[in-house]
Write a protein that holds these residues in place. Structure first.
Motif, PDB file in Angstrom:
ATOM      1  N   LYS A 104      17.214  47.011  66.532  1.00  0.00           N
ATOM      2  CA  LYS A 104      16.620  48.343  66.496  1.00  0.00           C
ATOM      3  C   LYS A 104      17.147  49.141  65.310  1.00  0.00           C
ATOM      4  O   LYS A 104      18.357  49.167  65.040  1.00  0.00           O
ATOM      5  N   LEU A 105      16.235  49.815  64.625  1.00  0.00           N
ATOM      6  CA  LEU A 105      16.619  50.684  63.527  1.00  0.00           C
ATOM      7  C   LEU A 105      17.565  51.775  64.024  1.00  0.00           C
ATOM      8  O   LEU A 105      18.550  52.118  63.359  1.00  0.00           O
ATOM      9  N   GLU A 106      17.284  52.317  65.206  1.00  0.00           N
ATOM     10  CA  GLU A 106      18.123  53.393  65.749  1.00  0.00           C
ATOM     11  C   GLU A 106      19.553  52.924  65.990  1.00  0.00           C
ATOM     12  O   GLU A 106      20.499  53.698  65.854  1.00  0.00           O
ATOM     13  N   ASP A 107      19.738  51.655  66.371  1.00  0.00           N
ATOM     14  CA  ASP A 107      21.090  51.140  66.594  1.00  0.00           C
ATOM     15  C   ASP A 107      21.879  51.090  65.292  1.00  0.00           C
ATOM     16  O   ASP A 107      23.076  51.369  65.262  1.00  0.00           O
ATOM     17  N   ILE A 108      21.203  50.707  64.208  1.00  0.00           N
ATOM     18  CA  ILE A 108      21.863  50.690  62.900  1.00  0.00           C
ATOM     19  C   ILE A 108      22.175  52.107  62.459  1.00  0.00           C
ATOM     20  O   ILE A 108      23.261  52.395  61.942  1.00  0.00           O
ATOM     21  N   LYS A 109      21.244  53.005  62.692  1.00  0.00           N
ATOM     22  CA  LYS A 109      21.361  54.397  62.234  1.00  0.00           C
ATOM     23  C   LYS A 109      22.398  55.174  63.038  1.00  0.00           C
ATOM     24  O   LYS A 109      23.242  55.868  62.470  1.00  0.00           O
ATOM     25  N   ASN A 110      22.341  55.042  64.364  1.00  0.00           N
ATOM     26  CA  ASN A 110      23.178  55.883  65.224  1.00  0.00           C
ATOM     27  C   ASN A 110      24.540  55.280  65.532  1.00  0.00           C
ATOM     28  O   ASN A 110      25.471  56.006  65.878  1.00  0.00           O
ATOM     29  N   ASN A 111      24.652  53.973  65.429  1.00  0.00           N
ATOM     30  CA  ASN A 111      25.933  53.334  65.768  1.00  0.00           C
ATOM     31  C   ASN A 111      26.220  52.177  64.816  1.00  0.00           C
ATOM     32  O   ASN A 111      26.318  51.023  65.233  1.00  0.00           O
ATOM     33  N   PRO A 112      26.371  52.471  63.509  1.00  0.00           N
ATOM     34  CA  PRO A 112      26.559  51.390  62.536  1.00  0.00           C
ATOM     35  C   PRO A 112      27.862  50.615  62.748  1.00  0.00           C
ATOM     36  O   PRO A 112      27.911  49.408  62.491  1.00  0.00           O
ATOM     37  N   GLU A 113      28.932  51.312  63.217  1.00  0.00           N
ATOM     38  CA  GLU A 113      30.218  50.630  63.385  1.00  0.00           C
ATOM     39  C   GLU A 113      30.159  49.521  64.425  1.00  0.00           C
ATOM     40  O   GLU A 113      30.926  48.561  64.378  1.00  0.00           O
ATOM     41  N   LYS A 114      29.224  49.641  65.366  1.00  0.00           N
ATOM     42  CA  LYS A 114      29.071  48.612  66.389  1.00  0.00           C
ATOM     43  C   LYS A 114      27.995  47.604  66.016  1.00  0.00           C
ATOM     44  O   LYS A 114      28.151  46.390  66.215  1.00  0.00           O
ATOM     45  N   THR A 115      26.887  48.082  65.436  1.00  0.00           N
ATOM     46  CA  THR A 115      25.726  47.235  65.189  1.00  0.00           C
ATOM     47  C   THR A 115      25.898  46.331  63.976  1.00  0.00           C
ATOM     48  O   THR A 115      25.583  45.139  64.024  1.00  0.00           O
ATOM     49  N   LEU A 116      26.389  46.878  62.855  1.00  0.00           N
ATOM     50  CA  LEU A 116      26.501  46.079  61.636  1.00  0.00           C
ATOM     51  C   LEU A 116      27.463  44.907  61.781  1.00  0.00           C
ATOM     52  O   LEU A 116      27.167  43.800  61.298  1.00  0.00           O
ATOM     53  N   PRO A 117      28.621  45.065  62.455  1.00  0.00           N
ATOM     54  CA  PRO A 117      29.468  43.883  62.684  1.00  0.00           C
ATOM     55  C   PRO A 117      28.784  42.811  63.528  1.00  0.00           C
ATOM     56  O   PRO A 117      29.000  41.614  63.318  1.00  0.00           O
ATOM     57  N   LYS A 118      27.933  43.233  64.479  1.00  0.00           N
ATOM     58  CA  LYS A 118      27.188  42.248  65.276  1.00  0.00           C
ATOM     59  C   LYS A 118      26.238  41.444  64.396  1.00  0.00           C
ATOM     60  O   LYS A 118      26.129  40.218  64.535  1.00  0.00           O
ATOM     61  N   ILE A 119      25.546  42.154  63.497  1.00  0.00           N
ATOM     62  CA  ILE A 119      24.625  41.462  62.590  1.00  0.00           C
ATOM     63  C   ILE A 119      25.396  40.527  61.678  1.00  0.00           C
ATOM     64  O   ILE A 119      24.997  39.367  61.464  1.00  0.00           O
ATOM     65  N   ALA A 120      26.537  41.008  61.148  1.00  0.00           N
ATOM     66  CA  ALA A 120      27.355  40.181  60.252  1.00  0.00           C
ATOM     67  C   ALA A 120      27.845  38.924  60.965  1.00  0.00           C
ATOM     68  O   ALA A 120      27.823  37.820  60.397  1.00  0.00           O
ATOM     69  N   LYS A 121      28.273  39.070  62.204  1.00  0.00           N
ATOM     70  CA  LYS A 121      28.753  37.912  62.963  1.00  0.00           C
ATOM     71  C   LYS A 121      27.628  36.914  63.190  1.00  0.00           C
ATOM     72  O   LYS A 121      27.818  35.694  63.063  1.00  0.00           O
TER      73      LYS A 121
END
Length: 627
Positions: free
Chosen positions: A470-487
């Protein structure tokens, strides 16, 4: 003036006005041409083409019949009548015209193509495959060459991946299990061991289409496909990964069409020439110039047909930097040097190997952090055709595909508002509806609803390594979402993930929650829906989009309400949307009545298919799994 009876001059004037899309003027000059020389069939062909482009399919048939009255063995005219009959949903009558065209000219490859697609709609998949095979053997490369086979691979993959007892195809209800089983048996596809590479080669039976080089040859990196469509903010996500030391990527989606069916034939070298490597490097920079210079307005392979599209500007590569005053401009000679050096060990090359070397050369030429091994290559594939996406999966079967998910109603609204913002109110509008292609395109904007819905029935979404975020997950909670994508991608967390840039140039102005980044603006996701759609429109759309909105938390509609709404909206689908009526009011006075525009009726029939699918299954078969 000097020769008022020159029918050929009137014909050329018609061609001129057709080229600049003044269709009414063009038709007037074609009529003058025919009044002088009624036997000049080329003018009737051009009239038929204009009528078809503007949705006047019955008029197009009349113009083509005038050709047949003069030449009853004109294969092309019979073939085109068949095409127009299909637009009128007269499938069986159209098939007869395609057969007439082939009888009159067994080498008419377009008639084989049209007959093949017609047979798919009738459920005769083996016959369809044989016709499309004959088409490719007779015809040259063209933008339509693979379209019919794209339909077949979707049908086959959907069946292989789902194994449903009751199969319902998007293409026609007559496509059933037995016809698919027959085709799979004929092609010798192993249902117990689904192999995309093997399936792809058997469905697309093109000689010399697949290079003999091993497809796993290359740099050994993992590939990530960032899938973008419409205004989905995929460029924003790519900008976050662009500076990551372990990620190799070509900024933007300028190379999105690399796996298009027409691309490699342009670049495939003549190995008899001693300088084939230099020629290949030169052609890559020539055809993909906007990748290296954002000031270039060249059209790109596999992208829009609009010659005026300035892709680099529209995607903000001319507005980089903190002050949005910089543009991307790279020294092409640096790229060519590294590319030619990397080519030296190769005696020949294929689509995949060339693309791997393009990415590696780009890194060597323009990236600074070459001391760290690149783990993955991120490929931004925007609005891919079925073949484009399947071809990429063919060469990179182990790739991971990621799609940014947004509220589909808001995404649709953003697309439509952008499309019609320049429309003027009818009073004082002297343009003709038939002289401006944008009028027709705006009135058929319902196609965008279908293009979004079609993403949810694409069987390639059900491959193991396909996810949505979700775009909103990247926008509103990048510290949690971006590491998940990176992993999930398989790279380390790096501070560059929180910076939106391309090659070190700021792509947009970031903030803590990314809420000032264009393409990820909070207003786009936090504003109430909708400023554009009427209440009834919203009920229809939320019901049709309910499975994806439910999966990703964009709706509070319960399953019970959804079921009730399904019954409620069925009759509404046979009538124009309220927003379509709003658009219609803004168009010129000679615009046909909304109920008389055939293409809108066709679009409504396709929407009814999705209603029938939901009424039967209560979901769509291939919704992206949530990351």
């Amino acid at each position: 003036e000097f020769n008022p009876n020159s029918f050929s001059t009137y014909f050329e004037l018609g061609n001129y006005f057709k080229k600049i899309k003044c269709f009414n003027m063009a038709l007037n000059y074609y009529d003058k041409c025919l009044s002088i020389n009624p036997n000049f069939k080329e003018a009737n062909f051009e009239k038929a083409n204009i009528f078809s482009k503007t949705g006047r399919h019955e008029d197009s048939i009349s113009a083509l019949k005038q050709i047949i009255e003069l030449d009853n063995r004109n294969s092309e005219a019979f073939d085109l009548i068949g095409v127009e009959l299909e637009h009128l949903n007269l499938i069986e009558e159209a098939r007869e015209r395609f057969l007439d065209a082939i009888y009159l000219d067994p080498e008419n490859s377009n008639a084989y193509y049209n007959l093949g697609n017609n047979l798919i709609k009738s459920g005769r998949l083996i016959d369809a495959h044989e016709c499309l095979d004959k088409f490719q053997k007779n015809g040259k490369y063209s933008s339509i060459r693979f379209s019919g086979l794209d339909n077949l691979i979707l049908i086959v993959l959907d069946y292989l991946l789902q194994n449903e007892k009751k199969y319902k195809s998007y293409f026609n209800k007559k496509v059933d299990n037995s016809s698919i089983e027959d085709l799979i048996k004929k092609l010798e596809i192993n249902k117990n061991n689904i192999n995309l590479k093997d399936t792809f080669e058997k469905v697309y039976p093109f000689e010399n289409n697949f290079n003999t080089l091993e497809t796993n040859q290359g740099n050994g990196k993992d590939y990530i496909c960032l899938l973008g469509f419409e205004r989905s903010s995929s460029l924003f996500l790519q900008s976050l990964f662009d500076g990551h030391p372990e990620v190799s990527t070509l900024p933007g989606y300028f190379f999105s069409g690399w796996f298009n069916q027409n691309t490699w034939p342009i670049f495939e070298p003549d190995y008899s020439e001693s300088n084939w490597r230099e020629n290949l490097a030169e052609n890559i920079c020539k055809y993909f110039e906007p990748q290296f210079n954002a000031n270039s307005k060249k059209n790109l392979i596999g992208n829009s047909d609009d010659d005026n599209l300035w892709l680099a500007h529209n995607t903000e590569f001319t507005q980089l930097g903190e002050s949005k005053s910089e543009h991307l401009e790279l020294n092409q000679d640096d790229f060519k040097k590294h590319f030619i050096d990397l080519l030296m060990p190769y005696g020949e090359i294929n689509t995949k190997a060339c693309f791997d070397l393009i990415n590696e050369s780009f890194d060597k030429a323009y990236r600074q952090n070459l001391g760290i091994t690149k783990q993955v290559t991120l490929f931004h594939q925007y609005n891919p055709s079925i073949f484009n996406r399947a071809n990429f999966n063919y060469f990179y079967p182990n790739n991971k595909t990621l799609l940014i998910i947004q509220n589909p109603i808001q995404l649709l609204e953003n697309c439509l508002v952008q499309d019609i913002k320049n429309l003027q109110e009818t009073p004082g509008n002297k343009d003709s509806f038939f002289d401006n292609k944008s009028f027709y395109e705006n009135l058929t904007s319902t196609k965008k609803i279908l293009s979004i819905l079609e993403y949810y029935i694409n069987p390639m979404n059900s491959f193991e390594n396909v996810r949505g975020v979700k775009l909103e997950d990247i926008k509103n909670n990048p510290e949690k979402t971006l590491p998940k994508i990176a992993k999930w991608i398989g790279i380390k967390i790096d501070r560059s993930l929180y910076k939106s840039n391309f090659l070190g140039k700021t792509f947009s102005i970031p903030s803590i929650n990314f809420n000032n980044i264009k393409g990820s603006n909070t207003q786009a996701s936090d504003d109430p829906v909708s400023h554009f759609f009427h209440s009834r429109d919203l009920q229809i759309l939320e019901t049709l989009f309910w499975p994806i909105m439910k999966e990703y938390g964009y709706t509070k509609m319960t399953e019970k309400q959804f079921t009730e709404n399904l019954k409620k909206i069925r009759s509404w689908l046979e009538k124009p949307f309220e927003f379509e009526k709003d658009i219609h009011k803004k168009l010129p006075s000679d615009t046909p009545k909304i109920g008389d525009i055939i293409v809108l009726n066709e679009l409504r029939k396709k929407l009814i298919f999705f209603w029938e699918l939901l009424n039967s299954k209560k979901t769509y078969r291939h919704i992206f799994k949530h990351l």
